[in-house]
Write an enzyme that holds these catalytic residues in place. Sequence first.
Site, PDB file in Angstrom:
ATOM      1  N   CYS A 233       0.975  -1.181  -0.038  1.00 23.44           N
ATOM      2  CA  CYS A 233      -0.086  -0.053   0.012  1.00 23.44           C
ATOM      3  C   CYS A 233       0.905   1.276  -0.250  1.00 23.44           C
ATOM      4  CB  CYS A 233      -1.124  -0.295   1.149  1.00 23.44           C
ATOM      5  SG  CYS A 233      -1.831  -1.477   1.523  1.00 23.44           S
TER       6      CYS A 233
ATOM      7  N   HIS B 246      -7.572  -4.137  -3.435  1.00 24.01           N
ATOM      8  CA  HIS B 246      -6.503  -3.667  -2.792  1.00 24.01           C
ATOM      9  C   HIS B 246      -6.104  -4.519  -1.484  1.00 24.01           C
ATOM     10  CE1 HIS B 246      -3.816  -0.345  -1.834  1.00 24.01           C
ATOM     11  NE2 HIS B 246      -4.067  -0.281  -0.754  1.00 24.01           N
TER      12      HIS B 246
ATOM     13  N   ASP C 128      -8.870  -3.197  -7.460  1.00 27.15           N
ATOM     14  CA  ASP C 128      -8.521  -2.007  -6.726  1.00 27.15           C
ATOM     15  C   ASP C 128      -9.025  -0.913  -7.111  1.00 27.15           C
ATOM     16  OD1 ASP C 128      -6.870  -0.277  -5.131  1.00 27.15           O
ATOM     17  OD2 ASP C 128      -5.150  -1.411  -5.296  1.00 27.15           O
TER      18      ASP C 128
END
Length: 299
Positions: free
Chosen positions: A175, A267, A232
């Site tokens: 991330c 994600h 995502d």
Amino acid sequence: MLNSNQKNEFDSLLPGQSTENGATRRTALKAALGVGYAATALPIMAQTAIKTPSDGLKAGETTFEVNGFKVPAYYAAPAGKTNLPVILVIQEIFGVHEYIADTARRFARAGYLAIAPELYARQGDPTQYGEMAKLMAEVVSKVPDAQVMADLDGAVKWAGANGGNTAKVGITGFCWGGRITWLYAAHSPNVKAGVAWYGRLVGASTELTPKHPIDIAPILNGPVLGLYGGQDGGIPLDTVDKMKTALAAGSPAAKASQFVVYPDAPHAFHADYRPSFRKEPAEDGWKRALAWFKANGVA
């Protein structure tokens, strides 16, 4: 107010990830670096969270000094061994909590000295926050890229003085740390390879974040493997395509960089303690990461 880069991390929290349960939050707070989970990452999916044992490893907290500040870090390495290849493990938005420490232990079991510095340490303690918006506004938004690059240089120096071989340095991040992985691969000539897990590739230029991965793509020192999710919502696939174009016009390391996009993955699909975890992409990505480091001279 969150900028576009920080909003992606906020949006990556799946529906139902509330932090309002005070009792649960208190039990999740870290007693020490790399122990417990960050409150803002709740709920914890205990049935999928991986627990890597530390037997046979030397692991725990340490510090190293950068510009007069002692940066805390979690490290793990095979016990009694030296001249080890080095992996920098870069935190998610939540800081160095149990998941990041466990990832470091996984690398240690694969034969690496892994070190995960707490890169928000000057700005604040992410474990003290139960609200993502406040964490972003009061801590994360105040972390300069230049500070992060210097702290990672310090982590490499520490590794070299504690059994690591600084001629064999790799970096991986998740991330927030995925973006940093790309940046550090361009910043440091020590980096032989990187693996970026769903880090943002484009963004607005600010005083603290003047460049983004697409801006530094042509000058990578080591090739980067990008592992991304096709579902995502914060990282559109057209930005992956733009990054590929930028890499193709760059250095040999840039040209050697690759992407793997898992079509059905969201994600944070590697985060085994979160509802976003997807076992098959996570396991495949981990195997690819180890193979990537080996193929590019880190192992």
